[in-house]
Design a protein around this motif. Sequence first.
Motif, short mmCIF file in Angstrom:
data_model
loop_
_atom_site.label_atom_id
_atom_site.label_comp_id
_atom_site.label_asym_id
_atom_site.label_seq_id
_atom_site.Cartn_x
_atom_site.Cartn_y
_atom_site.Cartn_z
N ARG A 1 0.82 -1.22 0.00
CA ARG A 1 0.00 0.00 0.00
C ARG A 1 0.85 1.27 0.00
O ARG A 1 0.32 2.37 0.02
CB ARG A 1 -0.93 -0.01 1.22
CG ARG A 1 -1.97 -1.09 1.19
CD ARG A 1 -2.78 -1.14 2.49
NE ARG A 1 -3.52 0.09 2.68
CZ ARG A 1 -4.76 0.32 2.20
NH1 ARG A 1 -5.37 -0.63 1.50
NH2 ARG A 1 -5.37 1.47 2.43
N ARG A 2 2.17 1.09 0.01
CA ARG A 2 3.12 2.21 0.03
C ARG A 2 2.87 3.11 1.24
O ARG A 2 2.82 4.34 1.13
CB ARG A 2 3.05 3.01 -1.27
CG ARG A 2 3.43 2.17 -2.49
CD ARG A 2 3.20 2.92 -3.78
NE ARG A 2 3.57 2.07 -4.93
CZ ARG A 2 4.61 2.27 -5.72
NH1 ARG A 2 5.41 3.30 -5.51
NH2 ARG A 2 4.86 1.46 -6.72
N GLU A 3 2.72 2.48 2.39
CA GLU A 3 2.45 3.19 3.62
C GLU A 3 3.55 2.93 4.64
O GLU A 3 4.08 1.82 4.73
CB GLU A 3 1.11 2.77 4.22
CG GLU A 3 -0.10 3.14 3.38
CD GLU A 3 -1.40 2.70 4.03
OE1 GLU A 3 -1.34 1.97 5.05
OE2 GLU A 3 -2.48 3.07 3.52
N ARG A 4 3.87 3.92 5.45
CA ARG A 4 4.81 3.72 6.54
C ARG A 4 4.08 3.10 7.73
O ARG A 4 2.87 3.22 7.86
CB ARG A 4 5.43 5.06 6.95
CG ARG A 4 4.44 6.10 7.42
CD ARG A 4 5.17 7.30 8.01
NE ARG A 4 4.31 8.47 8.14
CZ ARG A 4 4.62 9.54 8.85
NH1 ARG A 4 5.77 9.58 9.50
NH2 ARG A 4 3.81 10.56 8.92
N ALA A 5 4.84 2.46 8.59
CA ALA A 5 4.30 1.95 9.83
C ALA A 5 4.03 3.12 10.76
O ALA A 5 4.86 4.02 10.91
CB ALA A 5 5.27 0.97 10.47
N ARG A 6 2.86 3.13 11.36
CA ARG A 6 2.48 4.24 12.23
C ARG A 6 2.83 3.91 13.68
O ARG A 6 2.58 2.80 14.15
CB ARG A 6 0.98 4.50 12.12
CG ARG A 6 0.54 4.93 10.72
CD ARG A 6 0.92 6.36 10.43
NE ARG A 6 0.53 6.79 9.09
CZ ARG A 6 0.64 8.02 8.65
NH1 ARG A 6 1.13 8.96 9.45
NH2 ARG A 6 0.28 8.34 7.43
N VAL A 7 3.39 4.89 14.37
CA VAL A 7 3.71 4.71 15.80
C VAL A 7 3.27 5.95 16.56
O VAL A 7 3.37 7.07 16.05
CB VAL A 7 5.22 4.47 16.02
CG1 VAL A 7 5.66 3.13 15.47
CG2 VAL A 7 6.04 5.58 15.39
N ALA A 8 2.77 5.75 17.75
CA ALA A 8 2.37 6.87 18.59
C ALA A 8 3.62 7.49 19.21
O ALA A 8 4.52 6.77 19.67
CB ALA A 8 1.42 6.40 19.68
N MET B 1 20.81 9.02 25.57
CA MET B 1 19.69 9.97 25.61
C MET B 1 18.36 9.26 25.41
O MET B 1 18.19 8.47 24.47
CB MET B 1 19.87 11.04 24.53
CG MET B 1 18.78 12.10 24.56
SD MET B 1 19.11 13.46 23.41
CE MET B 1 17.67 14.48 23.71
N ASP B 2 17.38 9.55 26.26
CA ASP B 2 16.03 9.06 26.08
C ASP B 2 15.45 9.70 24.82
O ASP B 2 15.77 10.85 24.48
CB ASP B 2 15.15 9.40 27.27
CG ASP B 2 15.61 8.74 28.56
OD1 ASP B 2 16.49 7.86 28.49
OD2 ASP B 2 15.09 9.11 29.63
N ALA B 3 14.58 8.98 24.11
CA ALA B 3 14.08 9.48 22.84
C ALA B 3 12.86 8.68 22.41
O ALA B 3 12.51 7.66 23.03
CB ALA B 3 15.16 9.38 21.76
N LYS B 4 12.21 9.13 21.35
CA LYS B 4 11.21 8.28 20.70
C LYS B 4 11.94 7.07 20.11
O LYS B 4 13.06 7.18 19.63
CB LYS B 4 10.50 9.05 19.58
CG LYS B 4 9.55 10.13 20.04
CD LYS B 4 8.68 10.61 18.88
CE LYS B 4 9.49 11.13 17.73
NZ LYS B 4 8.64 11.55 16.59
N ASP B 5 11.25 5.94 20.12
CA ASP B 5 11.85 4.72 19.59
C ASP B 5 11.73 4.70 18.06
O ASP B 5 11.10 3.83 17.46
CB ASP B 5 11.18 3.49 20.19
CG ASP B 5 11.88 2.20 19.82
OD1 ASP B 5 13.04 2.26 19.36
OD2 ASP B 5 11.25 1.13 19.97
#
Length: 387
Positions: A203-210, A253-257
């Motif tokens: 579908r040419r879509e990226r994986a969505r993450v919160a 450093m803490d961060a988004k994964d």
Amino acid sequence: MLRIGLSGGIGAGKSTVSSTFSELGGIVVDGDVIAREVVEPGTEGLEKLVEAFGQDILSPDGTLNRPALAAIAFSDDEKRATLNGIIHPLVGKRREELIAAAAGDAVIIEDIPLLVESQMAPMFPLVVIVHADEDLRVSRLIEYRGFSEDDARARIKAQATEEQRRAVADVWLDNSGDADELVAKARDLWHQRILPFAHNVQRRERARVAPDIVAYDPNWPDQARRAVARLTTACGHHARRVDHVGSTAVVGMDAKDVIDIQVTVESLAAADGLADALLAAGYPTVREITEDNPHTDDKARWQKRFHASADPCRPTNVHLRVDGWPNQQFALLFPAWLAANPDVRQEYLGIKRDALNAPDYADAKEPWFRNAYPRARQWADENGWQA
């Protein structure tokens, strides 16, 4: 089409995983099967092996005597390299023929015993390694395949080490238990990761993450190295450099994964020309993001192209920026500045945590970045930093 690289040491249980994926609908392209096919009587492969190793590797009926070949070819590194130099190109050619014949939306499982040794891992959007300890593999080879212990250990020693396999593995399947346990792990992997990955690519879509801030993960550098290798392979000479950037590039450093990778290109036209290659590598285009928020008056030079991974279990952003443009330079400078300045690191972390509650995470950080850009540039000038 999604191509999965599957490998593991001899006796590790790779065939069990391959069979499970096949039962679930994967198209298995088996390197062992192809390797036998390309050295059947009358083939170019068998002719070249005889030229290299002599008539003694043939059985009386003219077929390849595999134990005789193994005894010669695995006796030293030079002879093994000769064997690989003959077989690998022939196997590769036949593999591509089989893949070309598959449906466009297929999940291709490329079962390659020497995936690590042949340095093919970066060719695949996902690499699955099946592993078992050496003693367990030796006992299996003796019990089920009739190897002597010396022969089993020699074959294992001739292959990649555990460390080398771990370096390329996106998925590490431990097979220290029984076959049913391994089948269950393979099924979970198929349904939880491979099928969603394939769906997103189709579908040419990226994986969505919160958005969420998590503790620093010591696996991020290794995951980034695999992404860099994969993207370097996909982009070829069109990439002037490929770098791990963003918060996950700052040790501790803490961060988004989410792993951020920058691909430096000659022009936006070159970036546009890489769209199909990046999709094949598992990174579809995210068309709604075509520029960074500018921090200089030269707004045109803050444009970029943005891709993101379709893999639901390894969110990755890929920023294609033009060599020498201010956004490309700042992406390289920013993690270096954070790494060298603990106070700034904590300041930015606080901004990110506050932004999690905002309607738009990225926009909420922009006021801080407008002030951070000149500060980072000043630090670079004072300390002689260069990209």
